[in-house]
Design a protein around this motif. Structure first.
Motif, PDB file in Angstrom:
ATOM      1  N   PHE A  48      19.826   8.246 -46.892  1.00 33.26           N
ATOM      2  CA  PHE A  48      20.139   9.622 -46.885  1.00 33.26           C
ATOM      3  C   PHE A  48      19.139  10.277 -47.512  1.00 33.26           C
ATOM      4  O   PHE A  48      18.729  11.461 -46.965  1.00 33.26           O
ATOM      5  CB  PHE A  48      21.526   9.790 -47.357  1.00 33.26           C
ATOM      6  N   GLU A  49      18.832  10.024 -48.531  1.00 35.25           N
ATOM      7  CA  GLU A  49      17.894  10.726 -49.440  1.00 35.25           C
ATOM      8  C   GLU A  49      16.312  10.956 -48.685  1.00 35.25           C
ATOM      9  O   GLU A  49      15.825  11.912 -48.724  1.00 35.25           O
ATOM     10  CB  GLU A  49      17.723  10.196 -50.859  1.00 35.25           C
ATOM     11  N   LEU A  50      16.057   9.769 -48.200  1.00 39.41           N
ATOM     12  CA  LEU A  50      14.812   9.723 -47.457  1.00 39.41           C
ATOM     13  C   LEU A  50      14.816  10.531 -46.266  1.00 39.41           C
ATOM     14  O   LEU A  50      14.000  11.436 -45.795  1.00 39.41           O
ATOM     15  CB  LEU A  50      14.317   8.349 -47.150  1.00 39.41           C
ATOM     16  N   LEU A  51      16.064  10.467 -45.416  1.00 39.22           N
ATOM     17  CA  LEU A  51      16.001  11.219 -44.177  1.00 39.22           C
ATOM     18  C   LEU A  51      16.308  12.800 -44.373  1.00 39.22           C
ATOM     19  O   LEU A  51      15.346  13.474 -43.823  1.00 39.22           O
ATOM     20  CB  LEU A  51      17.276  10.677 -43.170  1.00 39.22           C
ATOM     21  N   ALA A  52      16.838  12.996 -45.388  1.00 42.27           N
ATOM     22  CA  ALA A  52      16.795  14.632 -46.003  1.00 42.27           C
ATOM     23  C   ALA A  52      15.595  14.980 -46.257  1.00 42.27           C
ATOM     24  O   ALA A  52      15.074  16.324 -45.932  1.00 42.27           O
ATOM     25  CB  ALA A  52      17.660  14.756 -47.196  1.00 42.27           C
ATOM     26  N   ASN A  53      14.637  14.251 -46.953  1.00 41.32           N
ATOM     27  CA  ASN A  53      13.340  14.480 -47.086  1.00 41.32           C
ATOM     28  C   ASN A  53      12.495  14.631 -45.942  1.00 41.32           C
ATOM     29  O   ASN A  53      11.591  15.690 -45.932  1.00 41.32           O
ATOM     30  CB  ASN A  53      12.621  13.525 -48.256  1.00 41.32           C
ATOM     31  N   ALA A  54      12.820  13.851 -45.072  1.00 38.34           N
ATOM     32  CA  ALA A  54      11.750  13.887 -43.709  1.00 38.34           C
ATOM     33  C   ALA A  54      11.947  15.245 -42.972  1.00 38.34           C
ATOM     34  O   ALA A  54      11.290  15.481 -42.248  1.00 38.34           O
ATOM     35  CB  ALA A  54      12.543  12.803 -42.902  1.00 38.34           C
ATOM     36  N   TYR A  55      13.208  16.025 -43.289  1.00 39.60           N
ATOM     37  CA  TYR A  55      13.511  17.143 -42.649  1.00 39.60           C
ATOM     38  C   TYR A  55      13.271  18.264 -43.796  1.00 39.60           C
ATOM     39  O   TYR A  55      13.725  19.426 -43.470  1.00 39.60           O
ATOM     40  CB  TYR A  55      15.038  17.125 -42.270  1.00 39.60           C
ATOM     41  N   SER A  56      12.498  18.186 -44.634  1.00 42.90           N
ATOM     42  CA  SER A  56      11.896  19.085 -45.675  1.00 42.90           C
ATOM     43  C   SER A  56      13.205  19.366 -46.541  1.00 42.90           C
ATOM     44  O   SER A  56      13.032  20.917 -46.825  1.00 42.90           O
ATOM     45  CB  SER A  56      11.288  20.159 -44.815  1.00 42.90           C
ATOM     46  N   LEU A  57      14.103  18.849 -46.757  1.00 44.11           N
ATOM     47  CA  LEU A  57      14.971  19.234 -47.577  1.00 44.11           C
ATOM     48  C   LEU A  57      14.712  18.796 -49.043  1.00 44.11           C
ATOM     49  O   LEU A  57      14.080  17.684 -49.196  1.00 44.11           O
ATOM     50  CB  LEU A  57      16.511  18.776 -47.291  1.00 44.11           C
ATOM     51  N   GLY A  58      15.201  19.496 -50.188  1.00 43.18           N
ATOM     52  CA  GLY A  58      15.176  18.932 -51.396  1.00 43.18           C
ATOM     53  C   GLY A  58      16.433  17.978 -51.831  1.00 43.18           C
ATOM     54  O   GLY A  58      17.355  18.399 -51.181  1.00 43.18           O
ATOM     55  N   THR A  59      16.100  17.023 -52.657  1.00 43.70           N
ATOM     56  CA  THR A  59      17.258  16.016 -53.178  1.00 43.70           C
ATOM     57  C   THR A  59      17.231  15.887 -54.291  1.00 43.70           C
ATOM     58  O   THR A  59      16.126  15.743 -55.087  1.00 43.70           O
ATOM     59  CB  THR A  59      17.150  14.990 -52.140  1.00 43.70           C
ATOM     60  N   ILE A  60      18.347  15.231 -55.069  1.00 40.42           N
ATOM     61  CA  ILE A  60      18.334  14.770 -56.423  1.00 40.42           C
ATOM     62  C   ILE A  60      19.480  13.730 -56.355  1.00 40.42           C
ATOM     63  O   ILE A  60      20.656  13.898 -56.027  1.00 40.42           O
ATOM     64  CB  ILE A  60      18.587  15.877 -57.329  1.00 40.42           C
ATOM     65  N   ILE A  61      19.247  12.526 -56.725  1.00 41.81           N
ATOM     66  CA  ILE A  61      20.196  11.207 -56.843  1.00 41.81           C
ATOM     67  C   ILE A  61      20.733  11.364 -58.261  1.00 41.81           C
ATOM     68  O   ILE A  61      19.716  11.208 -59.028  1.00 41.81           O
ATOM     69  CB  ILE A  61      19.407  10.024 -56.469  1.00 41.81           C
ATOM     70  N   MET A  62      21.937  11.581 -58.245  1.00 45.11           N
ATOM     71  CA  MET A  62      22.556  11.938 -59.678  1.00 45.11           C
ATOM     72  C   MET A  62      23.785  10.795 -60.109  1.00 45.11           C
ATOM     73  O   MET A  62      24.637  10.622 -59.078  1.00 45.11           O
ATOM     74  CB  MET A  62      23.185  13.211 -59.832  1.00 45.11           C
ATOM     75  N   SER A  63      23.433  10.079 -61.072  1.00 45.43           N
ATOM     76  CA  SER A  63      24.700   9.430 -61.504  1.00 45.43           C
ATOM     77  C   SER A  63      25.701   9.973 -62.637  1.00 45.43           C
ATOM     78  O   SER A  63      26.700   9.865 -62.616  1.00 45.43           O
ATOM     79  CB  SER A  63      24.080   8.177 -62.174  1.00 45.43           C
TER      80      SER A  63
END
Length: 293
Positions: free
Chosen positions: A219-234
């Motif tokens: 999901f994180e890579l797909l979102a970045n492919a669409y120029s979205l910002g992401t942050i994986i948080m624990s």
């Protein structure tokens, strides 16, 4: 009607060239050649005793002769002729964790495209049991944030933290709200949340956790492919699991599901112009013909 019939396995004899590829990629080994075309053998049940429902047979057929589970080859994406290695390498190299977002909802069509692609993310044993919860309404995310943040902050004043935190870490996170986390140490101001979760019991519990991690990464890579910002948080997952009594209820996630990571995503306020330069050669252990052991 037997379980084999439920697969709706069909071969267009006018297209089949008898290449045997489908037999050689069948994980459940339920396909065999009869004359010049494949047939499906009877099997006991899906999984280890039969068809894995992987659709490899449909995907590998060079002429599009095979359909299964009512899925027709002409409705599948065709593999591009061009090598996408450079594009994917660049994507992995320049993606960054985003901790400042625009206060707006992401176009629903973009999210739909990401989720459609995510259906093909790998799962152990092709179980496909991992579930996705997407909160793509920034107002709802704000409601969850306000409830969880207050409980988290009140507990911190009493010296109560999640299992991985302490007063030092919490104070550093509070300090970061002045700049990098934009007044929100919990969700980093992300307008949307994505959570991969799966029922986690018995001997397959570790597989369930791995499935969720795979889905999160895809999901994180797909979102970045669409120029979205992401942050994986624990840490927010810990807060909602350990400190907020109805944390899972706020997210709509069952109590017996694994939930170890939350992805915040949205349109980035600050866009990165390039990747970074990390040197991890000493972390790579490569054994080839010319390697010295």
């Amino acid at each position: 009607m037997g379980i084999k019939d439920l697969t709706k396995f069909k071969v267009d004899l006018n297209k089949c060239i008898g290449c045997n590829n489908c037999v050689n990629v069948c994980s459940g080994m339920v396909l065999e050649m009869k004359g010049n075309h494949p047939i499906m053998k009877d099997f006991e049940r899906y999984g280890w005793r039969g068809c894995w429902r992987c659709e490899h047979c449909l995907a590998v057929c060079p002429t599009g002769a095979i359909s299964i589970f009512g899925k027709n080859p002409e409705d599948s994406f065709l593999k591009p002729d061009d090598n996408l290695g450079d594009e994917v390498r660049n994507l992995v190299s320049y993606r960054r964790s985003t901790r400042r977002y625009l206060d707006e909802n992401v176009d629903s069509k973009i999210i739909d495209n990401i989720l459609k692609a995510l259906e093909c993310a790998p799962t152990g044993g092709n179980s496909c049991n991992v579930e996705y919860t997407i909160i793509d309404d920034k107002k709802r995310v704000a409601e969850i944030r306000n409830i969880a943040y207050k409980i988290m902050d009140d507990d911190a004043k009493k010296g109560i933290y999640t299992h991985s935190f302490s007063s030092f870490f919490y104070s550093k996170m509070k300090e970061s709200e002045k700049t990098v986390r934009k007044n929100d140490l919990l969700f980093c101001g992300a307008p949307h949340l994505f959570i991969a979760h799966e029922k986690c019991v018995g001997k397959w519990a570790e597989d369930s956790k791995a499935n969720c991690i795979f889905a999160t990464a895809y999901f994180e890579l797909l979102a970045n492919a669409y120029s979205l910002g992401t942050i994986i948080m624990s840490y927010p997952a810990e807060v909602l699991n350990e400190l907020v009594p109805n944390g899972r209820e706020l997210l709509g996630i069952p109590k017996d599901h694994y939930m170890g990571l939350i992805v915040g995503f949205g349109y980035p306020e600050i866009k990165y112009k390039r990747g970074v330069q990390k040197d991890r050669k000493n972390k790579i252990h490569r054994y080839s013909e010319n390697s010295k052991i």
